[in-house]
Design an enzyme around this catalytic site. Structure first.
Site, PDB file in Angstrom:
ATOM      1  N   ASP A 164      -1.094   4.822  -4.716  1.00  0.00           N
ATOM      2  CA  ASP A 164      -0.956   3.556  -3.981  1.00  0.00           C
ATOM      3  C   ASP A 164      -1.618   2.445  -4.794  1.00  0.00           C
ATOM      4  OD1 ASP A 164      -1.551   2.681  -0.488  1.00  0.00           O
ATOM      5  OD2 ASP A 164      -1.057   1.431  -2.206  1.00  0.00           O
ATOM      6  N   ASP A 192       5.022  -0.035  -3.935  1.00  0.00           N
ATOM      7  CA  ASP A 192       3.717   0.288  -4.533  1.00  0.00           C
ATOM      8  C   ASP A 192       3.172   1.670  -4.169  1.00  0.00           C
ATOM      9  OD1 ASP A 192       2.473  -0.004  -1.986  1.00  0.00           O
ATOM     10  OD2 ASP A 192       0.681  -0.791  -2.968  1.00  0.00           O
ATOM     11  N   GLU A 193       3.997   2.500  -3.577  1.00  0.00           N
ATOM     12  CA  GLU A 193       3.495   3.800  -3.108  1.00  0.00           C
ATOM     13  C   GLU A 193       4.473   4.909  -3.428  1.00  0.00           C
ATOM     14  OE1 GLU A 193       2.143   4.682   1.134  1.00  0.00           O
ATOM     15  OE2 GLU A 193       2.504   2.543   1.101  1.00  0.00           O
TER      16      GLU A 193
HETATM   17  P1  TTP Z   1      -0.081  -1.876   0.864  1.00  0.00           P
HETATM   18  O1  TTP Z   1      -0.159  -0.754  -0.121  1.00  0.00           O
HETATM   19  O2  TTP Z   1      -0.137  -1.539   2.304  1.00  0.00           O
HETATM   20  O3  TTP Z   1      -1.239  -2.904   0.614  1.00  0.00           O
HETATM   21  P2  TTP Z   1      -1.834  -3.437  -0.732  1.00  0.00           P
HETATM   22  O4  TTP Z   1      -1.280  -2.715  -1.922  1.00  0.00           O
HETATM   23  O5  TTP Z   1      -1.688  -4.923  -0.789  1.00  0.00           O
HETATM   24  O6  TTP Z   1      -3.367  -3.120  -0.569  1.00  0.00           O
HETATM   25  P3  TTP Z   1      -4.127  -1.704  -0.667  1.00  0.00           P
HETATM   26  O7  TTP Z   1      -5.089  -1.876  -1.790  1.00  0.00           O
HETATM   27  O8  TTP Z   1      -4.811  -1.561   0.650  1.00  0.00           O
HETATM   28  O9  TTP Z   1      -3.089  -0.660  -0.915  1.00  0.00           O
HETATM   29  O10 TTP Z   1       1.241  -2.696   0.625  1.00  0.00           O
HETATM   30  C1  TTP Z   1       1.787  -2.905  -0.671  1.00  0.00           C
HETATM   31  C2  TTP Z   1       2.404  -4.287  -0.756  1.00  0.00           C
HETATM   32  O11 TTP Z   1       3.399  -4.410   0.242  1.00  0.00           O
HETATM   33  C3  TTP Z   1       1.435  -5.412  -0.513  1.00  0.00           C
HETATM   34  O12 TTP Z   1       0.751  -5.801  -1.692  1.00  0.00           O
HETATM   35  C4  TTP Z   1       2.311  -6.473   0.053  1.00  0.00           C
HETATM   36  C5  TTP Z   1       3.414  -5.738   0.761  1.00  0.00           C
HETATM   37  N1  TTP Z   1       3.183  -5.740   2.249  1.00  0.00           N
HETATM   38  C6  TTP Z   1       3.799  -6.704   3.016  1.00  0.00           C
HETATM   39  O13 TTP Z   1       4.565  -7.525   2.508  1.00  0.00           O
HETATM   40  N2  TTP Z   1       3.544  -6.730   4.358  1.00  0.00           N
HETATM   41  C7  TTP Z   1       2.698  -5.846   4.967  1.00  0.00           C
HETATM   42  O14 TTP Z   1       2.490  -5.920   6.198  1.00  0.00           O
HETATM   43  C8  TTP Z   1       2.068  -4.847   4.159  1.00  0.00           C
HETATM   44  C9  TTP Z   1       1.116  -3.868   4.788  1.00  0.00           C
HETATM   45  C10 TTP Z   1       2.337  -4.842   2.805  1.00  0.00           C
HETATM   46 MG    MG Z   2      -1.199  -0.602  -1.962  1.00  0.00          MG
END
Ligand code: TTP
Ligand code: MG
Length: 391
Positions: free
Chosen positions: A18, A112-113
């Protein structure tokens, strides 16, 4: 015979990768002036909503899906930048190229996952913890972005573990650790248990997994219906689901966030028409014919942010008329309510071959702004394309 059963009972090695504050990290990487400042990616307008925030901004209580207005109250110096989706897609493809060198069994969940099954990987003496470390290093070298990893015997635990040492960390849950790890885990950490379900659990004094472990399967099913068995297993760290690289499209939908709240009634017909026209175009683009459609659904987000979806198996024809019927039904069940978002979609008949998605089309179909991540354990929701919100 022995070999087969050994294989079947073989402990799996799953990694969940992630990216850290993904969109925000790409923005900071590409614009050094933003580094060391609290930043967020999202809409700036009156009804702007954040996609994500960097960790500095998070220390002020700013987070994904928060309104920009509230975020600025919490963190007045917050810099809000608009999203650049092509840049995120490009980084995502680079990451995928790196991961591919370690295993072919990859299941992307979003830009991103991803889950990786490295059970049979030949790399690094098949040491999953070392593989995760190596992937993270390589991702950093090639993209200048950090990520976190979870390593565990199943997907569920790997996902939980990748959150444990975030940002820029990794955590391994070994099979022998599950029994001690699970009882103390908060139920709200379980993917798929959102606010509504967790509030219901709290009322039943179910806070940690150990509380749920005390209930029988029948009791859990009585409380939570068809999700009961899944909760029964997850609270014990059991998850048999496979890392499936063959993504099959199960649905397609579109939704629109309004710039102001609207009454839930016929006044929404013109918005509905826009959505139906766009959905029909998208179906055409993806060569999905009406004969593949199983049924239609409509989704409404009320102004208190609760979401209702109505599906009706008798409607298979993607027409404005049918969606009007769904809208009328949902509005008659929710009189005098105001809404902030309306979405429509179709569920597809099961046909594994024709609905299969390649990784690239998976990326194309991903929501650019998935502010409405579903509280569901079913992967299908990750595949839904969305309209951009209006903000
Ligand atoms: P996430 O992996 O949930 O969040 P993140 O990568 O920003 O932070 P973390 O370090 O906690 O993993 O989501 C990945 C991307 O998806 C995030 O950068 C932006 C997008 N996203 C949205 O557009 N809306 C949302 O509600 C979420 C949760 C994520
Ligand atoms: Mg993330």
């Amino acid at each position: 015979m022995l070999e087969n059963s050994t294989k079947k009972n073989q402990v799996r090695k799953i990694i969940h990768i992630d990216m850290d504050s993904f969109y925000a990290s790409v923005e900071m990487r590409d614009n050094p002036k933003l580094r060391n400042l609290p930043i967020a990616v999202g809409g700036k307008g009156k009804r702007g909503v954040l996609s994500t925030a960097n960790y500095q901004a998070r220390s002020f209580g700013v987070h994904s899906a928060m309104s920009t207005a509230l975020a600025l109250k919490r963190c007045p110096n917050l810099i809000v930048v608009p999203g650049r989706h092509h840049a995120y897609k490009e980084a995502s493809i680079q990451v995928r190229e790196i991961i591919k060198q370690y295993t072919e069994t990859i299941q992307p969940l979003s830009l991103d996952e991803a889950y990786l099954d490295v059970t049979d990987s030949q790399a690094l003496n098949n040491n999953a913890t070392a593989i995760a470390r190596s992937i993270r290093q390589e991702i950093y070298q090639k993209t200048k972005l950090t990520c976190s990893a979870g390593i565990a015997p199943n997907k569920f635990l790997a996902k939980i573990a990748s959150d444990w040492k975030k940002p820029n960390g990794q955590f391994t849950i070994k099979p022998q650790d599950i029994k001690t790890f699970m009882p103390e885990l908060d139920l709200y950490k379980i993917p798929g248990i959102g606010k509504v379900t967790f509030n219901k659990m709290k009322k039943l004094n179910l806070i940690k997994c150990k509380d749920m472990q005390k209930l029988t399967l029948i009791e859990i099913e009585n409380f939570f219906g068809r999700m009961g068995r899944r909760y029964f297993e997850l609270c014990r760290g059991i998850d048999q689901s496979e890392v499936s690289s063959n993504r099959v499209r199960k649905s397609m939908s579109l939704e629109r966030t309004f710039s102001e709240d609207f009454e839930l009634n016929e006044s929404l017909y013109s918005w509905l028409e826009d959505l139906v026209v766009s959905l029909q175009k998208n179906l055409q683009k993806k060569n999905i014919t009406e004969s593949q459609v199983d049924h239609l659904f409509i989704k409404i987000k009320f102004n208190n942010f609760t979401i209702k979806t109505l599906e009706r198996s008798q409607y298979q024809n993607v027409s404005l008329d049918n969606y009007k019927k769904l809208l009328n039904e949902i509005s008659s069940k929710n009189p005098n309510r105001k809404i902030r978002l309306m979405g429509i979609g179709i569920k597809l008949k099961e046909n594994k071959n024709s609905n299969q998605l390649s990784f690239l089309s998976f990326l194309e179909n991903l929501s650019d702004v998935h502010l409405d991540r579903q509280e569901s354990l079913d992967d299908k929701f990750y595949l839904q394309p969305y309209c951009h919100p209006m903000d």
